[in-house]
Design an enzyme around this catalytic site. Structure first.
Site, short mmCIF file in Angstrom:
data_model
loop_
_atom_site.label_atom_id
_atom_site.label_comp_id
_atom_site.label_asym_id
_atom_site.label_seq_id
_atom_site.Cartn_x
_atom_site.Cartn_y
_atom_site.Cartn_z
N GLY A 110 0.09 7.10 4.26
CA GLY A 110 -0.31 7.54 2.93
C GLY A 110 -1.68 6.95 2.58
O GLY A 110 -2.14 5.98 3.20
N CYS A 111 -2.32 7.55 1.58
CA CYS A 111 -3.68 7.11 1.24
C CYS A 111 -3.66 5.69 0.65
O CYS A 111 -4.42 4.82 1.09
CB CYS A 111 -4.35 8.10 0.31
SG CYS A 111 -3.29 8.72 -1.02
N TYR A 112 -2.79 5.44 -0.32
CA TYR A 112 -2.74 4.08 -0.88
C TYR A 112 -2.38 3.06 0.22
O TYR A 112 -3.05 2.03 0.34
CB TYR A 112 -1.71 3.99 -2.02
CG TYR A 112 -2.07 4.72 -3.30
CD1 TYR A 112 -3.20 4.36 -4.04
CD2 TYR A 112 -1.27 5.74 -3.79
CE1 TYR A 112 -3.52 5.01 -5.22
CE2 TYR A 112 -1.58 6.40 -4.97
CZ TYR A 112 -2.71 6.04 -5.69
OH TYR A 112 -3.02 6.68 -6.85
N THR A 163 -2.95 3.14 3.34
CA THR A 163 -4.08 2.92 4.25
C THR A 163 -5.06 1.93 3.64
O THR A 163 -5.49 0.96 4.28
CB THR A 163 -4.80 4.26 4.55
OG1 THR A 163 -3.89 5.11 5.25
CG2 THR A 163 -6.06 4.06 5.38
N SER A 164 -5.39 2.15 2.37
CA SER A 164 -6.40 1.30 1.73
C SER A 164 -5.90 -0.14 1.58
O SER A 164 -6.70 -1.07 1.54
CB SER A 164 -6.78 1.88 0.35
OG SER A 164 -5.70 1.76 -0.55
#
Ligand SMILES: NC(=O)C1=CN([C@@H]2O[C@H](COP(=O)(O)OP(=O)(O)OC[C@H]3O[C@@H](n4cnc5c(N)ncnc54)[C@H](OP(=O)(O)O)[C@@H]3O)[C@@H](O)[C@H]2O)C=CC1
Ligand SMILES: CC(=O)N[C@@H](CCC(=O)OP(=O)(O)O)C(=O)O
Length: 402
Positions: free
Chosen positions: A205-207, A209-210
């Protein structure tokens, strides 16, 4: 088979020979899968070069399931400059039957097939697919795909290894547990060797990953504590997909910050799974996401306790050496602040570490483009690895600035 007309330089990168060629691929005949060439000291160099020369000219047929959505269209944008991948199949749901140019005018000049329903798709000549579908729907569709296909799934369906946890956070029992067992979680810089040999990738997921890119190396090195991790994340509105409803209207999002998922967001178990594996013990985090009035971009500001005796200098130096050789993860110079506008449209993650005013604590900021490193860019990085071609192929675009 296609071929490069000239060979310019050879280098070794993360266990792979990279062969740089002057000219583009000349022919576009389709070849089926092959494996990545690992460099071993016993391998005759001349043989390896022949093999790599052949591989660099291979073309693979690619399917994009969910091509009428934001991550699907981002895959199409990235593959427009990809020498080895040709999209030969694209699906949609409500938009099945339409041309891509009618759904996305910016893609009208691309030589692409029309959108069809998944049930009408013929996968017999397809080598690999990107699944850009909603979670829940994805597992059923992937279950019905031929087992010869390589798959990168951008949804959350195969990310959580624990079936009970999936049911708890996604509100339905998992329906493809046998596939879940063979899935590799595709945080590229952390799990590269497993990804190379995988058939099915759960793209993060994007969150997550960050958050995981900065925290996993620091946790593994015992430089930060695993208690009291506080994550404040902000996302562009495209993170909610093209089908997003009222809450994502311009009138709701413009000129304000919209917190959501407060105390409970489905990326919490995904973040905790990755961090717990790194720590070899259960890690829990406080996480609050926010929608920002921007189309794309994501920032995570993370507050951590440092291990006794550790300093922000130690955290900085460790991240520097961990990511030194990575193309897409960049630790900025000391004191430089990462900004989302410096990663727009690119596959980069920029990060930095700062001292907190409270002794013993540090603040980490990481930024990505949610649609690129947070979704389609990382998915392409992973499929490149799975197909045995250089990991950065098709990912050279620098950020759009201003
Ligand atoms: N947006 C982002 O930043 C990120 C998204 N993801 C994940 O990637 C996946 C795709 O996201 P995104 O592109 O934003 O979503 P969109 O809502 O923009 O697109 C969804 C796509 O799936 C198709 N679709 C919807 N329902 C069905 C169905 N029942 N059967 C077949 N196809 C269907 C849609 O077709 P149609 O248009 O015809 O309805 C569309 O092509 C999601 O799981 C999302 O959570 C992951 C990381 C980041
Ligand atoms: C802004 C926004 O709504 N973001 C989405 C996460 C996007 C993403 O990564 O979703 P997946 O886990 O499905 O891949 C959300 O909060 O649910």
């Amino acid at each position: 088979m296609g071929s490069f007309s000239s060979l310019n330089s050879i280098s070794i990168d993360r266990g792979c020979i990279l062969v740089k060629c002057q000219d583009a691929i000349k022919n576009s005949n389709v070849k089926r899968l092959s494996t990545r060439a690992s460099v071993t000291t016993s391998t005759p160099q001349s043989l390896r070069l022949e093999e790599l020369n052949a591989r660099k000219s291979e073309k693979f047929q690619i399917g994009v399931l969910g091509a009428s959505g934001y991550t699907g269209s981002e895959i199409i944008r990235l593959l427009a400059a990809h020498p080895n991948f040709k999209i030969t199949l694209m699906t949609a749901d409500r938009k099945a039957g339409q041309s891509i140019g009618s759904v996305f005018p910016h893609l009208v000049k691309q030589d692409l097939p029309d959108l069809i329903a998944v049930k009408d798709a013929d996968f017999s000549n397809v080598d690999a697919v990107f699944c850009c579908l909603p979670h829940g729907t994805t597992q059923e569709i992937i279950k019905g795909l031929p087992s010869s296909l390589k798959i990168v799934d951008l949804s959350a369906d195969f990310r959580l290894r624990d079936a009970d946890e999936y049911e708890e956070w996604y509100g339905q029992p998992h329906k493809a547990l046998e596939l879940q067992k063979e899935t590799v979680y595709g945080l590229t810089e952390i799990s590269r060797s497993e990804i190379q040999n995988a058939r099915l990738i759960a793209n993060p997921g994007c969150y997550p990953t960050s958050v995981q890119l900065p925290l996993i190396p620091l946790i593994k090195a015992n430089l930060i504590g695993v208690k009291n991790i506080i994550i404040d994340s902000k996302s562009g509105v495209s993170g909610a997909g093209r089908g997003a409803k009222e809450a994502n209207l311009y009138t709701e999002i413009a000129e304000g910050i919209h917190s959501y998922g407060v105390t409970r967001h489905r990326h919490v178990p995904e973040i905790e799974q990755g961090l717990s594996e790194a720590a070899n013990s259960k890690v829990t985090v406080s996480f609050t996401p926010h929608l920002m009035p921007m189309s794309r971009g994501m920032q995570s500001t993370i507050y951590v306790e440092m291990a006794p005796g550790a300093s922000t200098e130690d955290l900085y130096e460790h991240l520097k050496s961990f990511y030194e050789k990575e193309e897409f993860v960049i630790l900025l110079k000391k004191n430089e602040i990462p900004h989302t506008r410096h990663v727009r449209g690119s596959n980069y993650c920029l990060m930095n570490v700062f001292p907190d005013r409270i002794p013993g604590r540090a603040i980490i900021i990481s930024v990505i483009d949610n649609l690129v490193k947070g979704a389609s860019g990382q998915a392409l990085q992973n499929l490149n690895l799975m197909m045995g071609i250089p990991e950065n192929t098709g990912l050279h675009s620098v950020a759009l600035f201003p």
